[in-house]
Design a protein around this motif. Structure first.
Motif, PDB file in Angstrom:
ATOM      1  N   VAL A 188       0.907  -1.180  -0.002  1.00  0.00           N
ATOM      2  CA  VAL A 188      -0.041  -0.286  -0.027  1.00  0.00           C
ATOM      3  C   VAL A 188       0.724   1.247  -0.035  1.00  0.00           C
ATOM      4  O   VAL A 188       0.667   2.070  -0.758  1.00  0.00           O
ATOM      5  N   LYS A 189       1.901   1.056   0.799  1.00  0.00           N
ATOM      6  CA  LYS A 189       3.027   2.354   0.975  1.00  0.00           C
ATOM      7  C   LYS A 189       3.302   2.725  -0.522  1.00  0.00           C
ATOM      8  O   LYS A 189       3.578   3.844  -0.880  1.00  0.00           O
ATOM      9  N   ILE A 190       4.080   1.495  -1.282  1.00  0.00           N
ATOM     10  CA  ILE A 190       4.559   1.590  -2.501  1.00  0.00           C
ATOM     11  C   ILE A 190       3.566   2.082  -3.595  1.00  0.00           C
ATOM     12  O   ILE A 190       3.733   3.211  -4.288  1.00  0.00           O
ATOM     13  N   ALA A 191       2.460   1.585  -3.420  1.00  0.00           N
ATOM     14  CA  ALA A 191       1.021   2.038  -4.478  1.00  0.00           C
ATOM     15  C   ALA A 191       0.937   3.489  -4.266  1.00  0.00           C
ATOM     16  O   ALA A 191       0.612   4.326  -5.277  1.00  0.00           O
ATOM     17  N   LYS A 192       0.728   4.060  -3.096  1.00  0.00           N
ATOM     18  CA  LYS A 192       0.624   5.542  -2.850  1.00  0.00           C
ATOM     19  C   LYS A 192       1.723   6.323  -3.443  1.00  0.00           C
ATOM     20  O   LYS A 192       1.337   7.483  -3.987  1.00  0.00           O
ATOM     21  N   LYS A 193       2.828   6.003  -3.091  1.00  0.00           N
ATOM     22  CA  LYS A 193       4.204   6.722  -3.617  1.00  0.00           C
ATOM     23  C   LYS A 193       4.122   7.107  -5.095  1.00  0.00           C
ATOM     24  O   LYS A 193       4.518   8.077  -5.518  1.00  0.00           O
ATOM     25  N   PHE A 194       3.659   5.975  -5.961  1.00  0.00           N
ATOM     26  CA  PHE A 194       3.523   5.882  -7.643  1.00  0.00           C
ATOM     27  C   PHE A 194       2.301   6.085  -8.141  1.00  0.00           C
ATOM     28  O   PHE A 194       2.217   5.907  -9.152  1.00  0.00           O
ATOM     29  N   ASN A 195       1.223   6.410  -7.233  1.00  0.00           N
ATOM     30  CA  ASN A 195      -0.103   6.396  -7.576  1.00  0.00           C
ATOM     31  C   ASN A 195      -0.748   5.353  -8.435  1.00  0.00           C
ATOM     32  O   ASN A 195      -1.014   5.753  -9.511  1.00  0.00           O
ATOM     33  N   MET A 196      -0.524   3.996  -7.801  1.00  0.00           N
ATOM     34  CA  MET A 196      -0.907   3.133  -8.471  1.00  0.00           C
ATOM     35  C   MET A 196      -2.080   2.499  -7.704  1.00  0.00           C
ATOM     36  O   MET A 196      -2.440   2.886  -6.604  1.00  0.00           O
ATOM     37  N   MET A 197      -2.914   1.593  -8.447  1.00  0.00           N
ATOM     38  CA  MET A 197      -3.966   0.859  -8.056  1.00  0.00           C
ATOM     39  C   MET A 197      -3.632  -0.510  -7.400  1.00  0.00           C
ATOM     40  O   MET A 197      -2.588  -0.698  -7.704  1.00  0.00           O
ATOM     41  N   THR A 198      -4.200  -0.932  -6.241  1.00  0.00           N
ATOM     42  CA  THR A 198      -3.918  -2.068  -5.681  1.00  0.00           C
ATOM     43  C   THR A 198      -5.032  -3.002  -5.627  1.00  0.00           C
ATOM     44  O   THR A 198      -6.374  -2.691  -5.727  1.00  0.00           O
ATOM     45  N   MET A 199      -4.865  -4.133  -5.737  1.00  0.00           N
ATOM     46  CA  MET A 199      -5.807  -5.536  -5.935  1.00  0.00           C
ATOM     47  C   MET A 199      -5.263  -6.528  -5.131  1.00  0.00           C
ATOM     48  O   MET A 199      -4.199  -7.097  -5.187  1.00  0.00           O
ATOM     49  N   VAL A 200      -6.016  -7.211  -4.249  1.00  0.00           N
ATOM     50  CA  VAL A 200      -5.717  -8.320  -3.446  1.00  0.00           C
ATOM     51  C   VAL A 200      -6.771  -9.335  -3.524  1.00  0.00           C
ATOM     52  O   VAL A 200      -8.152  -9.264  -3.769  1.00  0.00           O
ATOM     53  N   ASP A 201      -6.246 -10.403  -3.793  1.00  0.00           N
ATOM     54  CA  ASP A 201      -7.187 -11.707  -4.029  1.00  0.00           C
ATOM     55  C   ASP A 201      -6.991 -12.245  -2.554  1.00  0.00           C
ATOM     56  O   ASP A 201      -6.045 -12.958  -2.099  1.00  0.00           O
ATOM     57  N   ASP A 202      -8.042 -12.239  -1.874  1.00  0.00           N
ATOM     58  CA  ASP A 202      -8.518 -12.740  -0.484  1.00  0.00           C
ATOM     59  C   ASP A 202      -9.022 -14.151  -0.322  1.00  0.00           C
ATOM     60  O   ASP A 202      -9.733 -14.227   0.725  1.00  0.00           O
ATOM     61  N   ALA A 203      -8.852 -14.760  -1.192  1.00  0.00           N
ATOM     62  CA  ALA A 203      -9.672 -16.085  -1.320  1.00  0.00           C
ATOM     63  C   ALA A 203      -9.297 -16.896   0.007  1.00  0.00           C
ATOM     64  O   ALA A 203     -10.211 -17.320   0.420  1.00  0.00           O
ATOM     65  N   HIS A 204      -8.003 -16.995   0.144  1.00  0.00           N
ATOM     66  CA  HIS A 204      -7.536 -18.014   1.452  1.00  0.00           C
ATOM     67  C   HIS A 204      -7.494 -17.177   2.788  1.00  0.00           C
ATOM     68  O   HIS A 204      -7.065 -17.887   3.849  1.00  0.00           O
ATOM     69  N   ALA A 205      -7.824 -15.814   2.576  1.00  0.00           N
ATOM     70  CA  ALA A 205      -7.894 -14.965   4.087  1.00  0.00           C
ATOM     71  C   ALA A 205      -9.388 -14.631   4.206  1.00  0.00           C
ATOM     72  O   ALA A 205      -9.574 -14.767   5.640  1.00  0.00           O
ATOM     73  N   THR A 206     -10.130 -14.894   3.366  1.00  0.00           N
ATOM     74  CA  THR A 206     -11.611 -14.391   3.810  1.00  0.00           C
ATOM     75  C   THR A 206     -12.112 -15.652   4.975  1.00  0.00           C
ATOM     76  O   THR A 206     -12.128 -16.758   4.589  1.00  0.00           O
ATOM     77  N   GLY A 207     -12.645 -15.351   6.110  1.00  0.00           N
ATOM     78  CA  GLY A 207     -13.205 -16.046   7.016  1.00  0.00           C
ATOM     79  C   GLY A 207     -11.984 -16.462   7.898  1.00  0.00           C
ATOM     80  O   GLY A 207     -12.495 -16.918   9.234  1.00  0.00           O
ATOM     81  N   ILE A 208     -10.831 -16.033   7.660  1.00  0.00           N
ATOM     82  CA  ILE A 208      -9.902 -16.722   8.429  1.00  0.00           C
ATOM     83  C   ILE A 208      -9.013 -15.524   9.380  1.00  0.00           C
ATOM     84  O   ILE A 208      -8.432 -15.690  10.444  1.00  0.00           O
ATOM     85  N   LEU A 209      -8.436 -14.335   8.562  1.00  0.00           N
ATOM     86  CA  LEU A 209      -7.955 -13.435   9.210  1.00  0.00           C
ATOM     87  C   LEU A 209      -8.714 -12.271   9.354  1.00  0.00           C
ATOM     88  O   LEU A 209      -9.783 -11.796   8.808  1.00  0.00           O
ATOM     89  N   GLY A 210      -8.148 -11.207  10.118  1.00  0.00           N
ATOM     90  CA  GLY A 210      -8.977  -9.973  10.416  1.00  0.00           C
ATOM     91  C   GLY A 210     -10.120 -10.102  11.268  1.00  0.00           C
ATOM     92  O   GLY A 210     -10.464 -10.839  11.790  1.00  0.00           O
ATOM     93  N   LYS A 211     -10.522  -8.679  11.690  1.00  0.00           N
ATOM     94  CA  LYS A 211     -11.586  -8.569  12.525  1.00  0.00           C
ATOM     95  C   LYS A 211     -13.102  -9.451  11.915  1.00  0.00           C
ATOM     96  O   LYS A 211     -13.222  -8.882  10.512  1.00  0.00           O
ATOM     97  N   ASN A 212     -13.509 -10.217  12.656  1.00  0.00           N
ATOM     98  CA  ASN A 212     -14.729 -11.009  12.056  1.00  0.00           C
ATOM     99  C   ASN A 212     -14.346 -12.027  11.074  1.00  0.00           C
ATOM    100  O   ASN A 212     -15.215 -12.383  10.218  1.00  0.00           O
ATOM    101  N   GLY A 213     -13.020 -11.969  10.747  1.00  0.00           N
ATOM    102  CA  GLY A 213     -12.674 -12.984   9.669  1.00  0.00           C
ATOM    103  C   GLY A 213     -12.909 -12.283   8.119  1.00  0.00           C
ATOM    104  O   GLY A 213     -13.035 -12.913   7.136  1.00  0.00           O
ATOM    105  N   SER A 214     -12.890 -10.897   8.201  1.00  0.00           N
ATOM    106  CA  SER A 214     -13.069 -10.065   7.076  1.00  0.00           C
ATOM    107  C   SER A 214     -11.960  -9.821   6.062  1.00  0.00           C
ATOM    108  O   SER A 214     -11.945  -9.656   4.829  1.00  0.00           O
ATOM    109  N   GLY A 215     -10.598 -10.500   6.459  1.00  0.00           N
ATOM    110  CA  GLY A 215      -9.636 -10.566   5.459  1.00  0.00           C
ATOM    111  C   GLY A 215      -8.216 -10.029   5.749  1.00  0.00           C
ATOM    112  O   GLY A 215      -8.206  -9.627   6.996  1.00  0.00           O
TER     113      GLY A 215
END
Length: 391
Positions: A188-215
């Motif tokens: 994210v830091k690099i993307a902001k520096k160079f004004n780039m878009m970011t995309m994350v494939d959260d297939a194996h994180a959804t339900g597992i990581l983050g608050k309430n499993g949100s990724g």
């Protein structure tokens, strides 16, 4: 036909020939495969919801109300009020303005990237990203630059060398074959520096990581920092389908431009109902997620102590690195003969020289299941000289 036969012979000669195995029961810690009993250590049913009575009831109720088929594509007759409910649920779950459901995660990645990017774009992709991301780039006509796995210095060097007028950094959140987590804060830091878009494939994180499993974004405290969040409903969510979540304009654009969405018959209502119910359960059931991660950490440590190389995994995906194709396949076959199902993963799914067993745990595995499997894994590991004789 000689061409096809010759191709098959070459695949077999390389040890890369695969065969289907047919499961006779629900995806549970213990299953029947072609009539025989096995401990299942190869399912992406991470939270153990595939056989949950609440999800089965949601499917039955939806069938009783809506029937079994969707009847058409989403832009003709295939959109139901359930689709709207699910997409609103996903947007809320991911903390975005809107979301859109695709028939599979593969179709989501192919549709998103090919609709968004064209020859004017440069896509910077982690070397170990899922094949569907690569296929999306091929359809888009964009220039693909692959950076070394999770190597931010290599990413920076390649951005400085190859960046164009339109740029996208895309990464898996959790890598499906290694089990490690992408360094999203740095990306994210690099993307902001160079004004780039970011995309994350959260297939194996959804339900597992983050608050309430949100990724993954939530795991790192990066809510609202990722432009495009993609994922699946077929792993921890225990249903079928893929999704994309982001700004409302992005979603409206994809509805009108993503060919894998436009030209596919919609998922059936019962499948959508299962996804809605599963997300409701996931948001509330912290205990299940905590148990899964605690059990996964224990299992990894047991393998490490025994001398196996489980790489840098931080999730319920636990690779046992073997290296040679033939030895990985042999290990998997011997385990199968002893009632433990662990798939051997070979090229092209992983780079040459990194063939492995891919273990994936469920929250519903018992300590007894896993201890029994560990005994057999260690014994076979010693027989094949993958680990030493003394434990």
């Amino acid at each position: 036909m000689n061409y096809i036969t010759d191709k098959l012979i070459k695949i077999k000669d390389k040890g890369l020939y695969r065969e289907l195995r047919y499961i006779d029961t629900a995806q549970s810690p213990r299953v029947k495969i072609e009539g025989k009993d096995f401990i299942l250590l190869g399912s992406n049913n991470y939270l153990g919801l595939c056989d949950d009575f609440r999800l089965k009831k949601a499917a039955i109720d939806a069938i009783n109300k809506y029937g079994v088929g969707s009847g058409g594509s989403r832009l003709t007759t295939g959109s139901y009020d359930l689709h709207k409910q699910l997409e609103e649920k996903i947007a809320s779950f991911k903390g975005t303005e809107a979301s859109l459901v695709f028939n599979t995660g593969y179709m989501a990645n192919v549709g998103i990237i090919s609709a968004l990017c064209d020859a004017s774009w440069v896509i910077f992709s982690d070397k170990l990203n899922h094949a569907s991301i690569i296929d999306g780039y091929r359809l888009s006509g964009a220039k693909l630059i692959r950076y070394k796995h999770c190597d931010m210095n290599d990413l920076l060097n390649k951005i400085n060398k190859y960046k164009g007028s339109n740029n996208l950094i895309v990464t898996d959140g959790v890598f499906s074959m290694d089990g490690d987590i992408a360094p999203l804060p740095d990306i994210v830091k690099i993307a902001k520096k160079f004004n780039m878009m970011t995309m994350v494939d959260d297939a194996h994180a959804t339900g597992i990581l983050g608050k309430n499993g949100s990724g993954t974004a939530s795991y790192f405290g990066l809510d609202n920092e990722i432009d495009i969040i993609m994922g699946t409903l077929s792993k921890a969510v225990a249903s079928e389908g893929g999704y994309v979540a982001g700004k409302k304009d992005l979603i409206n654009y994809l509805i009108n431009s993503a060919r894998s969405f436009i030209y596919s018959t919609a998922l059936c209502p019962s499948t959508i109902a299962v996804s809605i119910k599963a997300l409701e359960i996931i948001e509330k059931d912290e205990e299940r997620r905590v148990k899964l991660l605690k059990t996964s950490n224990w299992f990894q440590n047991q393998l490490k102590v025994a001398g196996f190389n489980v790489m840098e995994t931080q999730t319920p995906i636990i690779p046992i690195l073997i290296g040679e194709v033939d030895k990985a396949v042999e290990f998997s076959k011997i385990l199968l003969s002893q009632g433990v199902y662990v798939p051997a993963i070979r090229p092209p799914s992983v780079p040459r020289g990194t063939s492995r067993l891919r273990i994936s745990l469920m929250a519903t595995h018992s300590k007894e299941d896993l201890e029994e499997a560990l005994v057999k894994i260690k014994e076979i590991g010693k027989e094949l000289k993958i680990i030493g004789g003394l434990l």
